[in-house]
Design a protein around this motif. Structure first.
Motif, short mmCIF file in Angstrom:
data_model
loop_
_atom_site.label_atom_id
_atom_site.label_comp_id
_atom_site.label_asym_id
_atom_site.label_seq_id
_atom_site.Cartn_x
_atom_site.Cartn_y
_atom_site.Cartn_z
N HIS A 119 17.22 5.73 -29.10
CA HIS A 119 16.53 5.08 -28.24
C HIS A 119 15.92 3.87 -28.41
CE1 HIS A 119 17.60 8.57 -25.55
NE2 HIS A 119 17.37 9.20 -26.66
N THR A 168 16.85 -6.48 -20.24
CA THR A 168 18.32 -6.43 -20.85
C THR A 168 18.18 -6.48 -22.36
OG1 THR A 168 18.70 -8.91 -20.23
CG2 THR A 168 19.66 -7.35 -19.01
N VAL A 170 18.44 -3.86 -25.27
CA VAL A 170 19.04 -2.68 -25.29
C VAL A 170 18.88 -2.15 -27.02
CG1 VAL A 170 20.36 -2.96 -23.10
CG2 VAL A 170 21.54 -3.66 -25.51
N SER A 172 20.70 -0.58 -30.38
CA SER A 172 21.86 -0.70 -30.99
C SER A 172 22.98 0.24 -30.55
CB SER A 172 21.53 -0.52 -32.58
OG SER A 172 22.84 -0.62 -33.32
N GLY A 173 24.30 0.00 -30.32
CA GLY A 173 25.17 0.76 -29.80
C GLY A 173 25.58 0.80 -28.37
N THR A 174 24.50 -0.03 -27.38
CA THR A 174 24.84 -0.14 -26.11
C THR A 174 25.91 -1.29 -25.83
OG1 THR A 174 22.46 0.36 -25.87
CG2 THR A 174 23.61 -0.88 -24.01
N PRO A 175 27.11 -0.66 -25.19
CA PRO A 175 27.94 -1.78 -24.89
C PRO A 175 27.29 -3.21 -24.24
CG PRO A 175 28.86 0.51 -24.31
CD PRO A 175 27.25 0.50 -24.60
N ILE A 176 27.90 -4.23 -24.22
CA ILE A 176 27.37 -5.53 -24.05
C ILE A 176 28.64 -6.00 -22.79
CG2 ILE A 176 26.69 -8.01 -24.19
CD1 ILE A 176 24.91 -6.10 -25.03
N GLY A 259 22.16 -9.86 -22.15
CA GLY A 259 21.95 -8.92 -23.20
C GLY A 259 21.39 -9.42 -24.47
N THR A 261 20.26 -7.22 -28.14
CA THR A 261 20.40 -5.89 -28.93
C THR A 261 19.31 -5.94 -30.07
OG1 THR A 261 22.86 -5.75 -28.41
CG2 THR A 261 21.82 -4.19 -30.00
N SER A 390 33.54 -5.62 -31.79
CA SER A 390 32.32 -5.12 -32.14
C SER A 390 31.74 -6.00 -33.38
CB SER A 390 32.47 -3.71 -32.59
OG SER A 390 32.80 -2.77 -31.67
N GLY A 410 26.79 -3.72 -31.42
CA GLY A 410 27.17 -3.82 -29.84
C GLY A 410 28.64 -4.16 -29.74
#
Length: 423
Positions: A119, A168, A170, A172-176, A259, A261, A390, A410
């Motif tokens: 997280h 905004t 976020v 790592s791994g959260t879609p943008i 966004g 990341t 990605s 992302g």
């Protein structure tokens, strides 16, 4: 002044064998902090060690860390980051001793990284993005202005930045989601609303503020260095065509607000002590509050990989944070000059990191020269990012051991429908 101690000993090994493997990002000399959950449980604070996580929330509850008042019980690093910097150092020593190969007690609460969900490591209070790479600023100035006067008159005197959106940021791994915005080409009579066609990434280094300053009390560069808790990889996604229309006269707005990341592991300032390096040569003398008595740049190699949907990734650049003209300490010192109060959990982005060579340019805007020279990727070419693409950043320091940051990744998903009046 160097602050190397036993935690930096290159000969030190851990009883967790994966931490001793060649090329691991997380040897016992690193010990980055993060927040994780597993088995559907609540968020907990941990330290990465090899392919495992030491659960600090559990260890603290067992009385293993000697913290007295709990600092790892809130599912965030903020309470610990707000403690005096001396406690950051003493905790690092305590954790390193628990994980040392000579440790007598080894029944610590451990979780496999493969079984954990990572997280955001901290509650991000504010986010400021800077423009601290001379090579990047020169490339952009050459692209959109006169190459002979690529840098604006203030650039060599002041760290340029703007306030972004903490909401905004976020992990790592959260879609943008591809952003919408106002778009206007040079031949268009009026703007229109639509999805960006020039979606880009930016390779950056992020600094997390630990101990802030009181309103009205500026920091020196030396004080700012001491106030930084640690560093993360940062990708400040950018919509270049939206930015071109909106940025005059006040700078980026929607083009940078959709966004940002960051990598989940916070590599501490203490862990990076052996990798401090001098800044690039100054073109003009800096004002006194920006002058550094110690080398505060960091020798961190950062690579970016681009993978089209369903295809293998390909490394498209390799750069280094040591080339930043302004260090994170200088950025933070400048941020406070007016008396601006900085708080625990504030995030500073370095801005795109670029070097002199083309392969070290930290954005597609530069690598493709605003789309003129597309890059070859698996299965096609890219001027800017397409849906399903990605981008993964990886960073590390090389020396007698490796200090890694993990990944900052992302994937782009399609834009939503543009809003309009209700029927």
């Amino acid at each position: 002044m160097s602050r190397l101690d036993e935690t930096h000993d290159p000969g030190r090994r851990s009883w967790i064998e994966s931490a001793n493997a060649p090329g691991t990002d997380f040897p016992v000399q690193n010990l980055p902090y993060g927040v994780f959950s597993h088995g559907g449980g609540p968020c907990r604070v941990g330290v990465a060690i090899g392919d495992m996580i030491l659960d600090l929330t559990a260890a603290e509850g067992q009385g293993r860390l000697g913290t007295g008042q709990p600092v790892f019980d809130t599912g965030s690093l903020n309470r610990f980051m707000a403690r005096p910097k001396e406690e950051w150092t003493s905790m690092r020593r305590r954790i390193a001793a628990l994980l040392d190969a000579a440790a007598g007690t080894r029944d610590l609460p451990l979780v496999a990284q493969a079984d954990a969900v990572l997280h955001l490591p901290a509650e991000i209070r504010g986010f400021t993005d800077f423009y601290a790479s001379r090579e990047h600023a020169t490339n952009v100035g050459s692209m959109f202005r006169d190459p002979a006067n690529a840098l604006l008159p203030n650039w060599l005197h002041v760290p340029i930045g703007y306030n972004g959106r903490a909401s905004t940021v976020v992990v790592s791994g959260t879609p943008i989601t591809r952003p919408l915005g106002q778009l206007k080409g040079p031949e268009d009579a009026a703007p229109r609303v639509g999805p960006t066609a020039k979606l880009d990434f930016e390779v950056e280094l992020g600094a997390l503020v630990g101990t802030g300053n009181a309103m009205g009390a500026p920091m020196s560069a030396a004080e700012a260095w001491e106030a930084i808790f640690g560093y993360v990889l940062l990708n400040d996604w950018s919509a270049r065509d939206i930015q071109v229309w909106e940025y005059q006269p006040l700078g980026p707005f929607l083009s940078k607000a959709f966004g940002t990341t960051i990598s989940p592991w916070v590599v501490t300032r203490d862990a990076l002590e052996p990798f401090r390096v001098p800044p690039p040569e100054r073109a003009v003398p800096l004002l006194p509050y920006l002058r550094e008595e110690t080398p505060n740049n960091l020798d961190i190699v950062i690579e970016a990989e681009l993978a089209p949907e369903g295809r293998a990734g390909r490394r498209i650049l390799r750069t280094n944070a040591r080339w930043l003209y302004y260090s994170a300490a200088q950025q933070l010192a400048h941020h406070t000059l007016s008396g601006c109060a900085m708080e625990t959990g504030d995030l500073l982005g370095s801005g795109t990191i670029s070097g002199e060579a083309r392969e070290s340019w930290g954005s597609l805007l530069e690598l493709t020269w605003n789309g003129r020279d597309p890059l070859d990727v698996e299965g096609g070419r890219r001027a800017f990012l397409e849906d399903g693409d990605s981008v993964t950043l990886r960073g590390h320091c090389d020396g007698p051991y490796r200090i890694g940051f993990g990944t900052c990744a992302g994937t782009i998903r399609p834009a939503p429908a543009a809003p309009g009046p209700r029927d």
